[in-house]
Design a protein around this motif. Sequence first.
Motif, PDB file in Angstrom:
ATOM      1  N   ARG A   1       0.818  -1.160  -0.015  1.00  0.00           N
ATOM      2  CA  ARG A   1      -0.039  -0.028  -0.020  1.00  0.00           C
ATOM      3  C   ARG A   1       0.959   1.331  -0.013  1.00  0.00           C
ATOM      4  O   ARG A   1       0.537   2.287  -0.613  1.00  0.00           O
ATOM      5  CB  ARG A   1      -0.901   0.135   1.141  1.00  0.00           C
ATOM      6  CG  ARG A   1      -2.074  -0.884   1.234  1.00  0.00           C
ATOM      7  CD  ARG A   1      -3.275  -0.743   2.158  1.00  0.00           C
ATOM      8  NE  ARG A   1      -4.505  -1.530   1.933  1.00  0.00           N
ATOM      9  CZ  ARG A   1      -5.387  -0.949   1.405  1.00  0.00           C
ATOM     10  NH1 ARG A   1      -5.352   0.176   0.827  1.00  0.00           N
ATOM     11  NH2 ARG A   1      -6.498  -1.918   1.200  1.00  0.00           N
TER      12      ARG A   1
ATOM     13  N   HIS B   1      -0.196  -2.433  -4.532  1.00  0.00           N
ATOM     14  CA  HIS B   1      -1.288  -3.193  -4.564  1.00  0.00           C
ATOM     15  C   HIS B   1      -2.445  -2.526  -3.746  1.00  0.00           C
ATOM     16  O   HIS B   1      -2.189  -2.099  -2.656  1.00  0.00           O
ATOM     17  CB  HIS B   1      -1.032  -4.607  -3.900  1.00  0.00           C
ATOM     18  CG  HIS B   1      -2.163  -5.496  -3.830  1.00  0.00           C
ATOM     19  ND1 HIS B   1      -2.929  -6.221  -4.758  1.00  0.00           N
ATOM     20  CD2 HIS B   1      -2.973  -5.781  -2.551  1.00  0.00           C
ATOM     21  CE1 HIS B   1      -3.734  -6.943  -4.124  1.00  0.00           C
ATOM     22  NE2 HIS B   1      -3.598  -6.613  -2.867  1.00  0.00           N
ATOM     23  N   THR B   2      -3.593  -2.496  -4.134  1.00  0.00           N
ATOM     24  CA  THR B   2      -4.778  -1.845  -3.400  1.00  0.00           C
ATOM     25  C   THR B   2      -6.169  -2.502  -3.409  1.00  0.00           C
ATOM     26  O   THR B   2      -6.323  -2.884  -4.603  1.00  0.00           O
ATOM     27  CB  THR B   2      -5.095  -0.470  -3.975  1.00  0.00           C
ATOM     28  OG1 THR B   2      -3.611   0.356  -3.638  1.00  0.00           O
ATOM     29  CG2 THR B   2      -5.999   0.337  -2.626  1.00  0.00           C
ATOM     30  N   ASP B   3      -6.629  -2.841  -2.469  1.00  0.00           N
ATOM     31  CA  ASP B   3      -8.251  -3.265  -2.312  1.00  0.00           C
ATOM     32  C   ASP B   3      -8.980  -1.936  -2.382  1.00  0.00           C
ATOM     33  O   ASP B   3      -8.906  -1.247  -1.378  1.00  0.00           O
ATOM     34  CB  ASP B   3      -8.541  -4.267  -1.328  1.00  0.00           C
ATOM     35  CG  ASP B   3      -7.898  -5.540  -1.579  1.00  0.00           C
ATOM     36  OD1 ASP B   3      -7.542  -5.850  -2.670  1.00  0.00           O
ATOM     37  OD2 ASP B   3      -7.386  -6.216  -0.550  1.00  0.00           O
TER      38      ASP B   3
ATOM     39  N   ALA C   1      -3.112  -1.163 -13.643  1.00  0.00           N
ATOM     40  CA  ALA C   1      -2.817  -1.701 -12.447  1.00  0.00           C
ATOM     41  C   ALA C   1      -3.401  -2.877 -12.140  1.00  0.00           C
ATOM     42  O   ALA C   1      -4.292  -3.109 -11.261  1.00  0.00           O
ATOM     43  CB  ALA C   1      -3.192  -0.606 -11.306  1.00  0.00           C
TER      44      ALA C   1
ATOM     45  N   GLN D   1      -2.316  -5.269 -10.319  1.00  0.00           N
ATOM     46  CA  GLN D   1      -2.202  -5.882  -8.862  1.00  0.00           C
ATOM     47  C   GLN D   1      -3.395  -5.318  -8.014  1.00  0.00           C
ATOM     48  O   GLN D   1      -3.517  -5.758  -6.887  1.00  0.00           O
ATOM     49  CB  GLN D   1      -0.938  -5.448  -8.355  1.00  0.00           C
ATOM     50  CG  GLN D   1      -0.657  -4.178  -8.220  1.00  0.00           C
ATOM     51  CD  GLN D   1       0.039  -3.624  -9.735  1.00  0.00           C
ATOM     52  OE1 GLN D   1      -0.653  -3.507 -10.572  1.00  0.00           O
ATOM     53  NE2 GLN D   1       1.142  -2.952  -9.659  1.00  0.00           N
ATOM     54  N   SER D   2      -4.278  -4.438  -8.425  1.00  0.00           N
ATOM     55  CA  SER D   2      -5.209  -3.735  -7.565  1.00  0.00           C
ATOM     56  C   SER D   2      -6.602  -4.347  -7.810  1.00  0.00           C
ATOM     57  O   SER D   2      -6.723  -4.917  -9.113  1.00  0.00           O
ATOM     58  CB  SER D   2      -5.342  -2.084  -7.971  1.00  0.00           C
ATOM     59  OG  SER D   2      -3.948  -1.411  -7.523  1.00  0.00           O
ATOM     60  N   LYS D   3      -7.548  -4.467  -6.979  1.00  0.00           N
ATOM     61  CA  LYS D   3      -8.717  -5.112  -6.748  1.00  0.00           C
ATOM     62  C   LYS D   3      -9.779  -4.027  -6.710  1.00  0.00           C
ATOM     63  O   LYS D   3      -9.515  -3.274  -5.546  1.00  0.00           O
ATOM     64  CB  LYS D   3      -8.764  -6.220  -5.953  1.00  0.00           C
ATOM     65  CG  LYS D   3      -7.872  -7.480  -6.430  1.00  0.00           C
ATOM     66  CD  LYS D   3      -8.031  -8.897  -5.666  1.00  0.00           C
ATOM     67  CE  LYS D   3      -8.816  -8.680  -4.578  1.00  0.00           C
ATOM     68  NZ  LYS D   3      -8.969  -9.849  -3.787  1.00  0.00           N
TER      69      LYS D   3
ATOM     70  N   GLY E   1      -2.753   4.191  -3.521  1.00  0.00           N
ATOM     71  CA  GLY E   1      -3.605   3.120  -4.657  1.00  0.00           C
ATOM     72  C   GLY E   1      -5.031   3.924  -4.789  1.00  0.00           C
ATOM     73  O   GLY E   1      -5.415   4.044  -5.926  1.00  0.00           O
TER      74      GLY E   1
END
Length: 302
Positions: free
Chosen positions: A87, A92-94, A119, A121-123, A282
């Motif tokens: 983060r 990577h970020t949710d 991105a 890796q982000s969800k 993110g």
Amino acid sequence: MNFSIKQLRAFLILSEADSFTQAARRFNLSQPAFSTLIASLEEEIGYRLFDRDTRRVLLNADGIHFLDLARSIVQSHDDAIGEIKARVAGNHTDITLAVLPSLAVEWLPEILVKYSKAAPQSKVRLIDTQWDRCLKALLDGQADMALTAGQPSLSTFNSVLLFSDKFFLICHREHPLAQYSSVSLSQACNYPFIGFSVGTSIRQYTDKLCENLSINLNYHLEVRQLTTMMGLIAANYGISITTGLTLFQFNHKDIVILPFEDLALERAIYLVTPKGRHLSPGVASFAEFITCQAHTFASEHK
């Protein structure tokens, strides 16, 4: 009970080694210091974990039972640390986004596809609901940001204008209004009207406009879903008003879409975040991405 991750790592290494000397070397500690670390762990949890002799050290029954617990604790710790570092780095970020269903139907999916490529890796998690619940999700901490119609309270939220979404009249191809190239809102008052349910952003805007113009629509039925509205209009059960972003839902051989001639009927779409809440890198990056895409969309649909 107050044991450390360092103690647990030492335990896991010793469980795979044949001696304190070998484990201490792998742990980059002197043998006496390593032995003290294991002894302090055993003292903290209240029982011995290893059987020792002059040549070997082996897990005892309690140590075997403790092994899975130690692995689980260390793995959870490592996962949490990895999430924190990711983060901070913005890698990577949710993200949880509250959004109006009318925005989530067509415009937003294209944004999500582009962002997933930019991105990967982000969800992004969606809460698709009506405008007031979008704002409540922000206040409750259930969402990081919201896409909604109308500018909310400036004392509570930060908002960025993205674009304006025009309204259109929809009717059956055999309806009397279908013969016109454009219509006025006053003409819509003369026919049975199918409205969106109270609480939806479309209903909020149409009610406000009718109140300002002293116009009363002849509500024949109220629905919440776009697909239900499409079926009723296609069956010539009445007429209605919808937004430009939902028009693709009404691409039907029996439905005619008409612009309004006497007013600029449109709703403003905002990106909203809670005032005073720090956005992680993110989340801030995603907000900037949405804003850029929205401004591009607006310039292309002027």
